[in-house]
Design a protein around this motif. Sequence first.
Motif, PDB file in Angstrom:
ATOM      1  N   MET A   1     -10.759  17.535   0.423  1.00  0.00           N
ATOM      2  CA  MET A   1      -9.292  16.930  -0.370  1.00  0.00           C
ATOM      3  C   MET A   1      -9.691  15.231  -0.784  1.00  0.00           C
ATOM      4  SD  MET A   1      -5.601  16.542   0.214  1.00  0.00           S
ATOM      5  CE  MET A   1      -4.940  18.530  -0.578  1.00  0.00           C
ATOM      6  N   ARG A   2      -9.667  15.048  -1.813  1.00  0.00           N
ATOM      7  CA  ARG A   2     -10.243  12.968  -1.837  1.00  0.00           C
ATOM      8  C   ARG A   2      -8.893  12.226  -1.202  1.00  0.00           C
ATOM      9  NH1 ARG A   2     -10.219  10.897  -7.694  1.00  0.00           N
ATOM     10  NH2 ARG A   2      -9.361   8.441  -6.847  1.00  0.00           N
ATOM     11  N   ALA A   3      -8.785  11.583  -0.313  1.00  0.00           N
ATOM     12  CA  ALA A   3      -8.208  10.414  -0.086  1.00  0.00           C
ATOM     13  C   ALA A   3      -7.975   9.957  -0.722  1.00  0.00           C
ATOM     14  CB  ALA A   3      -9.738   9.995   1.490  1.00  0.00           C
ATOM     15  N   LEU A   4      -6.599   9.617  -0.708  1.00  0.00           N
ATOM     16  CA  LEU A   4      -5.562   9.084  -2.157  1.00  0.00           C
ATOM     17  C   LEU A   4      -5.355   7.877  -1.737  1.00  0.00           C
ATOM     18  CD1 LEU A   4      -4.585  11.999  -4.071  1.00  0.00           C
ATOM     19  CD2 LEU A   4      -6.336  10.194  -5.302  1.00  0.00           C
ATOM     20  N   VAL A   5      -4.200   7.816  -0.171  1.00  0.00           N
ATOM     21  CA  VAL A   5      -3.939   7.002   0.311  1.00  0.00           C
ATOM     22  C   VAL A   5      -4.252   6.730   1.537  1.00  0.00           C
ATOM     23  CG1 VAL A   5      -1.443   6.364   0.722  1.00  0.00           C
ATOM     24  CG2 VAL A   5      -1.940   7.843  -1.313  1.00  0.00           C
ATOM     25  N   THR A   6      -4.557   5.486   2.237  1.00  0.00           N
ATOM     26  CA  THR A   6      -5.368   5.354   3.694  1.00  0.00           C
ATOM     27  C   THR A   6      -4.297   3.839   4.164  1.00  0.00           C
ATOM     28  OG1 THR A   6      -7.147   3.990   2.139  1.00  0.00           O
ATOM     29  CG2 THR A   6      -7.424   6.420   3.270  1.00  0.00           C
ATOM     30  N   ILE A   7      -4.266   3.663   5.807  1.00  0.00           N
ATOM     31  CA  ILE A   7      -3.924   2.091   5.874  1.00  0.00           C
ATOM     32  C   ILE A   7      -5.570   1.365   5.454  1.00  0.00           C
ATOM     33  CG2 ILE A   7      -3.351   0.853   7.297  1.00  0.00           C
ATOM     34  CD1 ILE A   7      -1.490   3.216   7.014  1.00  0.00           C
ATOM     35  N   GLN A   8      -5.712   0.030   4.563  1.00  0.00           N
ATOM     36  CA  GLN A   8      -6.003  -0.607   4.781  1.00  0.00           C
ATOM     37  C   GLN A   8      -6.195  -1.895   5.112  1.00  0.00           C
ATOM     38  OE1 GLN A   8      -9.367   0.488   4.464  1.00  0.00           O
ATOM     39  NE2 GLN A   8      -9.128   2.236   3.543  1.00  0.00           N
ATOM     40  N   LYS A   9      -7.287  -3.314   5.000  1.00  0.00           N
ATOM     41  CA  LYS A   9      -6.845  -4.010   5.849  1.00  0.00           C
ATOM     42  C   LYS A   9      -7.007  -5.318   4.913  1.00  0.00           C
ATOM     43  CE  LYS A   9      -7.146  -5.037  10.981  1.00  0.00           C
ATOM     44  NZ  LYS A   9      -7.533  -5.173  12.392  1.00  0.00           N
ATOM     45  N   VAL A  10      -6.926  -6.263   4.442  1.00  0.00           N
ATOM     46  CA  VAL A  10      -6.750  -6.891   3.241  1.00  0.00           C
ATOM     47  C   VAL A  10      -8.225  -8.035   3.436  1.00  0.00           C
ATOM     48  CG1 VAL A  10      -5.920  -9.067   1.769  1.00  0.00           C
ATOM     49  CG2 VAL A  10      -3.863  -7.249   2.569  1.00  0.00           C
ATOM     50  N   LYS A  11      -9.318  -7.814   3.199  1.00  0.00           N
ATOM     51  CA  LYS A  11     -10.317  -8.416   3.316  1.00  0.00           C
ATOM     52  C   LYS A  11     -10.185 -10.225   2.613  1.00  0.00           C
ATOM     53  CE  LYS A  11     -13.608  -5.394   2.590  1.00  0.00           C
ATOM     54  NZ  LYS A  11     -15.058  -4.593   1.755  1.00  0.00           N
ATOM     55  N   THR A  12      -9.698 -10.115   1.489  1.00  0.00           N
ATOM     56  CA  THR A  12      -8.911 -12.407   0.719  1.00  0.00           C
ATOM     57  C   THR A  12      -7.686 -11.674   0.381  1.00  0.00           C
ATOM     58  OG1 THR A  12     -10.780 -11.859  -0.200  1.00  0.00           O
ATOM     59  CG2 THR A  12     -11.483 -12.828   1.055  1.00  0.00           C
ATOM     60  N   ILE A  13      -7.225 -13.163  -0.003  1.00  0.00           N
ATOM     61  CA  ILE A  13      -6.500 -13.734  -0.936  1.00  0.00           C
ATOM     62  C   ILE A  13      -6.573 -14.115  -1.827  1.00  0.00           C
ATOM     63  CG2 ILE A  13      -4.512 -13.774  -1.756  1.00  0.00           C
ATOM     64  CD1 ILE A  13      -3.641 -10.961  -0.253  1.00  0.00           C
ATOM     65  N   SER A  14      -6.999 -13.820  -3.036  1.00  0.00           N
ATOM     66  CA  SER A  14      -6.986 -15.224  -4.653  1.00  0.00           C
ATOM     67  C   SER A  14      -6.252 -15.148  -5.348  1.00  0.00           C
ATOM     68  CB  SER A  14      -8.673 -14.028  -5.513  1.00  0.00           C
ATOM     69  OG  SER A  14      -9.212 -13.785  -4.697  1.00  0.00           O
ATOM     70  N   PRO A  15      -6.183 -16.361  -5.880  1.00  0.00           N
ATOM     71  CA  PRO A  15      -5.311 -16.971  -6.696  1.00  0.00           C
ATOM     72  C   PRO A  15      -5.322 -15.898  -8.144  1.00  0.00           C
ATOM     73  CG  PRO A  15      -6.431 -18.743  -6.347  1.00  0.00           C
ATOM     74  CD  PRO A  15      -6.797 -17.912  -5.486  1.00  0.00           C
ATOM     75  N   ILE A  16      -4.137 -15.984  -8.898  1.00  0.00           N
ATOM     76  CA  ILE A  16      -4.041 -15.732 -10.400  1.00  0.00           C
ATOM     77  C   ILE A  16      -3.172 -17.760 -10.652  1.00  0.00           C
ATOM     78  CG2 ILE A  16      -3.219 -14.588 -12.503  1.00  0.00           C
ATOM     79  CD1 ILE A  16      -2.175 -12.279 -10.097  1.00  0.00           C
ATOM     80  N   PRO A  17      -5.226 -17.254 -11.560  1.00  0.00           N
ATOM     81  CA  PRO A  17      -4.048 -19.262 -12.445  1.00  0.00           C
ATOM     82  C   PRO A  17      -3.112 -18.895 -13.796  1.00  0.00           C
ATOM     83  CG  PRO A  17      -6.320 -18.435 -12.577  1.00  0.00           C
ATOM     84  CD  PRO A  17      -5.969 -17.213 -12.165  1.00  0.00           C
TER      85      PRO A  17
END
Length: 334
Positions: A1-17
């Motif tokens: 079964m495809r892993a649709l929901v997983t626990i993950q860490k944020v790599k980076t945050i980028s601003p939105i102009p």
Amino acid sequence: MRALVTIQKVKTISPIPDSDFLETAHVLGWQCVVKKGEFQAGDTGVYFEVDSFLPVEDRYEFLRTSSYRENVDNGKGFRIRTAKMRGQLSQGLFLRPDLFPELEGCKEGEDVTEKLQVKKWYIPETANDGGVIIGERPFGIPASDEIRIQSAPELLEQLQGKSYYITTKMDGTSGIVYFIDGKIGCCSRNKEIKDDENALYWTPVYKYGLKEKFAKYGKNIVLTGEICGPGIQRNKLRLPAIEWYVFDVKDWDSGSYFPYDEAVKICAAFEIPVVPLEEQGKEFSYSLETLLEKAKGKYPSGLDKEGIVVRELQRPKALSFKVLNNDALLKEKD
């Protein structure tokens, strides 16, 4: 079964102009638009992939206006899809872990799809008569789902420097034909289909005369391809009749896939078309960003192609992944 929901860490945050309330969180190889200040690099969250279908619960009610769906195939729930928000591509949903007390103790990378009762959003692939189901796909017959590279960016490193080839991802439905110990059979992605000349999934056998050709070949073999044409998906190729484009040829007895060049020769001998080759090289060096650009483009019909599939040329371990065309995903309709 495809892993649709997983626990993950944020790599980076980028601003939105020009946005005071939103920013982009980069998770695995994906990017998700999130509330500004909600996450920092290194924070853990719950990541829902595109095509996740979330149950109706209060914590998802903020999705109702944009994502609520109800139909006979899927029931009621919230569909996660590719979208653009403030000009930024958002692929998936990333939420704070405190919203999910039942996931306390879960570790990074853990699959929590079943714990959250999330299902895969199902889009009927064909309006044709697929045929009568006689059982599950036989044990050992390989599934045809390729993993999206954004969900497994480590595959890029594994393929670096190795010989490779890239083919066009055709817009259709997966069709498997096998010849094992004198028996020929056909399967959809997950089910075995009864022998019937009028069944969609048996079209390759009768169109290309494979009963006779496989019997003459005499070796155990499994071919997997994309069945395309009228009544399948949206027939973006604008084909006048059903066609089958093979992308995998497996030697059943050894359990290994034939190298690309040999697979093409086998299909040519059977007079079966293969998926279009876009590129072949000795040393893979693509980044995620360059692959996403390469996945864009059109079919000969002028419509957006679904994307590309990248495979190791010799394929001893069947290393492969798909890269979907974001332009096509944004235009996708229910």
